[in-house]
Design a protein around this motif. Structure first.
Motif, PDB file in Angstrom:
ATOM      1  N   ALA A  68       0.832  -1.205   0.000  1.00 15.15           N
ATOM      2  CA  ALA A  68       0.000   0.000   0.000  1.00 15.15           C
ATOM      3  C   ALA A  68       0.865   1.252   0.000  1.00 15.15           C
ATOM      4  CB  ALA A  68      -0.933  -0.006   1.206  1.00 15.15           C
ATOM      5  N   GLU A  69       1.929   1.257   0.786  1.00 18.25           N
ATOM      6  CA  GLU A  69       2.837   2.411   0.819  1.00 18.25           C
ATOM      7  C   GLU A  69       3.503   2.627  -0.543  1.00 18.25           C
ATOM      8  OE1 GLU A  69       5.609   1.785   3.977  1.00 18.25           O
ATOM      9  OE2 GLU A  69       4.139   2.287   5.518  1.00 18.25           O
ATOM     10  N   ALA A  70       3.961   1.558  -1.167  1.00 19.60           N
ATOM     11  CA  ALA A  70       4.609   1.665  -2.476  1.00 19.60           C
ATOM     12  C   ALA A  70       3.618   2.160  -3.525  1.00 19.60           C
ATOM     13  CB  ALA A  70       5.199   0.318  -2.888  1.00 19.60           C
ATOM     14  N   SER A  71       2.389   1.667  -3.467  1.00 20.68           N
ATOM     15  CA  SER A  71       1.367   2.097  -4.422  1.00 20.68           C
ATOM     16  C   SER A  71       1.034   3.567  -4.229  1.00 20.68           C
ATOM     17  CB  SER A  71       0.099   1.259  -4.257  1.00 20.68           C
ATOM     18  OG  SER A  71       0.360  -0.082  -4.578  1.00 20.68           O
ATOM     19  N   LEU A  72       0.922   3.999  -2.981  1.00 18.60           N
ATOM     20  CA  LEU A  72       0.642   5.399  -2.694  1.00 18.60           C
ATOM     21  C   LEU A  72       1.765   6.288  -3.215  1.00 18.60           C
ATOM     22  CD1 LEU A  72      -1.120   7.556  -1.425  1.00 18.60           C
ATOM     23  CD2 LEU A  72       0.026   7.094   0.754  1.00 18.60           C
ATOM     24  N   PHE A  73       3.001   5.872  -3.006  1.00 12.73           N
ATOM     25  CA  PHE A  73       4.146   6.626  -3.506  1.00 12.73           C
ATOM     26  C   PHE A  73       4.069   6.766  -5.024  1.00 12.73           C
ATOM     27  CE2 PHE A  73       8.424   6.676  -5.311  1.00 12.73           C
ATOM     28  CZ  PHE A  73       8.912   7.854  -4.749  1.00 12.73           C
ATOM     29  N   GLU A  74       3.774   5.683  -5.727  1.00  9.63           N
ATOM     30  CA  GLU A  74       3.681   5.718  -7.189  1.00  9.63           C
ATOM     31  C   GLU A  74       2.536   6.608  -7.656  1.00  9.63           C
ATOM     32  OE1 GLU A  74       5.676   4.579  -9.623  1.00  9.63           O
ATOM     33  OE2 GLU A  74       7.041   4.137  -7.978  1.00  9.63           O
ATOM     34  N   MET A  75       1.393   6.545  -6.980  1.00 10.08           N
ATOM     35  CA  MET A  75       0.249   7.377  -7.366  1.00 10.08           C
ATOM     36  C   MET A  75       0.556   8.855  -7.178  1.00 10.08           C
ATOM     37  SD  MET A  75      -3.161   5.365  -6.157  1.00 10.08           S
ATOM     38  CE  MET A  75      -2.549   4.506  -4.724  1.00 10.08           C
ATOM     39  N   THR A  76       1.177   9.214  -6.060  1.00  8.01           N
ATOM     40  CA  THR A  76       1.476  10.623  -5.817  1.00  8.01           C
ATOM     41  C   THR A  76       2.567  11.109  -6.764  1.00  8.01           C
ATOM     42  OG1 THR A  76       2.975  10.048  -4.002  1.00  8.01           O
ATOM     43  CG2 THR A  76       0.714  10.639  -3.423  1.00  8.01           C
ATOM     44  N   ARG A  77       3.509  10.243  -7.088  1.00  4.89           N
ATOM     45  CA  ARG A  77       4.560  10.623  -8.034  1.00  4.89           C
ATOM     46  C   ARG A  77       3.958  10.882  -9.411  1.00  4.89           C
ATOM     47  NH1 ARG A  77       7.940   8.142 -11.632  1.00  4.89           N
ATOM     48  NH2 ARG A  77       7.131   6.098 -11.141  1.00  4.89           N
TER      49      ARG A  77
END
Length: 51
Positions: free
Chosen positions: A33-42
């Motif tokens: 979830a953290e990695a996905s959130l990072f990718e979405m915000t990027r």
């Protein structure tokens, strides 16, 4: 294995995760979830540099 559902708010609308994803541990689900959130915000920042 436990199945985790990641619902998201988008433009004031709840998008429900109907399928979910299986993970062996809660920690694995959290890390994904953290990695996905990072990718979405990027990717949002790439589309809108003012973010």
């Amino acid at each position: 294995m436990p199945r985790f559902f990641f619902h998201m708010w988008t433009n004031g609308h709840l998008e429900r995760d109907a399928e979910g994803i299986t993970f062996g541990t809660l920690e694995a689900a959290r890390l994904d979830a953290e990695a996905s959130l990072f990718e979405m915000t990027r990717s949002c920042g790439e589309r809108n540099p003012t973010l």
